[in-house]
Design a protein around this motif. Structure first.
Motif, PDB file in Angstrom:
ATOM      1  N   LYS A 178       0.829  -1.209   0.000  1.00  0.00           N
ATOM      2  CA  LYS A 178       0.000   0.000   0.000  1.00  0.00           C
ATOM      3  C   LYS A 178       0.862   1.257   0.000  1.00  0.00           C
ATOM      4  O   LYS A 178       0.545   2.239  -0.686  1.00  0.00           O
ATOM      5  CB  LYS A 178      -0.921   0.002   1.225  1.00  0.00           C
ATOM      6  N   GLY A 208      -3.861   3.395   1.190  1.00  0.00           N
ATOM      7  CA  GLY A 208      -3.906   2.818  -0.140  1.00  0.00           C
ATOM      8  C   GLY A 208      -4.877   1.662  -0.252  1.00  0.00           C
ATOM      9  O   GLY A 208      -5.293   1.059   0.737  1.00  0.00           O
ATOM     10  N   ASP A 261      -7.711  -5.641  -6.090  1.00  0.00           N
ATOM     11  CA  ASP A 261      -7.178  -5.511  -4.728  1.00  0.00           C
ATOM     12  C   ASP A 261      -7.559  -6.718  -3.882  1.00  0.00           C
ATOM     13  O   ASP A 261      -6.755  -7.245  -3.104  1.00  0.00           O
ATOM     14  CB  ASP A 261      -7.736  -4.250  -4.055  1.00  0.00           C
TER      15      ASP A 261
END
Length: 282
Positions: A178, A208, A261
């Motif tokens: 991140k 992030g 993600d």
């Protein structure tokens, strides 16, 4: 006690998670302790030796060793694995994982806007909020450890500690990624904004999106529980990974993360727990 409609999903989710831990731990607790089992009989040294059911039991974990273990694990992640990769090891699964991630990243700009705009999952999101899923994920190893203490079941206690180590390793890896990528979360982008160029656009250093921390933790817990209890209880992997996938999906519907993600979080959570935490101790 009256439960409001918005609380029903989280209540059912909690009951299922509690049932998973209590059922698997209690059933295994009925097995005779290691000290009461008969010593192994001599075998022909020329025959191949059978592997233990779980390599992690070759190197018992305690509260004192968990932090040193995590430190060593980080060295394996950032030094041993790249070194092995440079020598041609693990190339095929790594290439496949990177290729799948790239394809999903390319598709994020078309999928994420839908979840950013829709209200279809409002009830689902209320029950499976970020706070609730964090508490549930943490509750599984805590419950296993408490049950292990009550029943004096060292296997359950070790399972809880292995889970804690796996989650710590995974979360540290996620935080590093991140910080490096600083990908903006879908929720920080206007509904009609640009979802295709989100890298290094996170408004905060530690906020992030890539990868999903909730997902990486959920799959870490699911992997350890499945490996430790799945051999004797075939239903455990289905329930454990089903719950982990539900957590991952909730991160997408909440617009907290893109599909890529979540995919990377799931893959890393599984790999770190399965091959690093439980695998390298054999």
């Amino acid at each position: 006690m009256r439960l409001y409609p918005c609380c029903m999903p989280i209540f059912r989710f909690s009951c299922l998670a509690a049932f998973l831990v209590a059922s698997s731990v209690s059933a295994d607790a009925q097995a005779p302790p290691e000290s009461s089992q008969k010593p192994p009989q001599p075998v022909d040294s020329n025959l191949p030796r059978a592997q233990p059911p779980d390599a992690s039991d070759d190197d018992p974990i305690t509260l004192r060793t968990i932090v040193p273990n995590i430190w060593k694990d980080q060295g394996r992640i950032y030094w041993a694995y790249p070194k092995a990769l440079a020598h041609g090891h693990h190339l095929l699964p790594t290439i496949a994982f990177v290729a799948a991630t790239g394809a999903l990243i390319a598709a994020d700009q078309y999928e994420s806007p839908y979840f950013r705009r829709t209200t279809t999952f409002h009830g689902f999101n209320t029950g499976l909020s970020g706070t609730n899923t964090s508490l549930l994920t943490a509750g599984v190893p805590v419950a296993a450890f408490v049950v292990g203490l009550i029943k004096k079941d060292t296997y359950a206690q070790r399972t809880a500690l292995w889970t804690a180590e796996a989650v710590a390793d995974s979360e540290l890896t996620a935080e590093v990624l991140k910080l490096v990528t600083r990908r903006a979360r879908p929720e920080s982008i206007r509904p009609n904004g640009n979802f295709g160029d989100t890298w290094t656009d996170s408004p905060t250093i530690t906020g992030g999106s890539f990868p999903s921390g909730h997902t990486i933790a959920a799959f870490s817990v699911a992997t350890v529980m499945s490996r430790r209890y799945g051999r004797n209880h075939k239903w455990v992997p289905f329930v454990a990974y089903g719950l982990a996938a539900t957590v991952g999906f909730s991160r997408v519907t909440l617009s907290a993360h893109n599909v890529s993600d979540v995919f990377v979080g799931a893959g890393l959570g599984y790999a770190i727990s399965r091959f690093l935490v439980l695998g390298h101790h054999h």
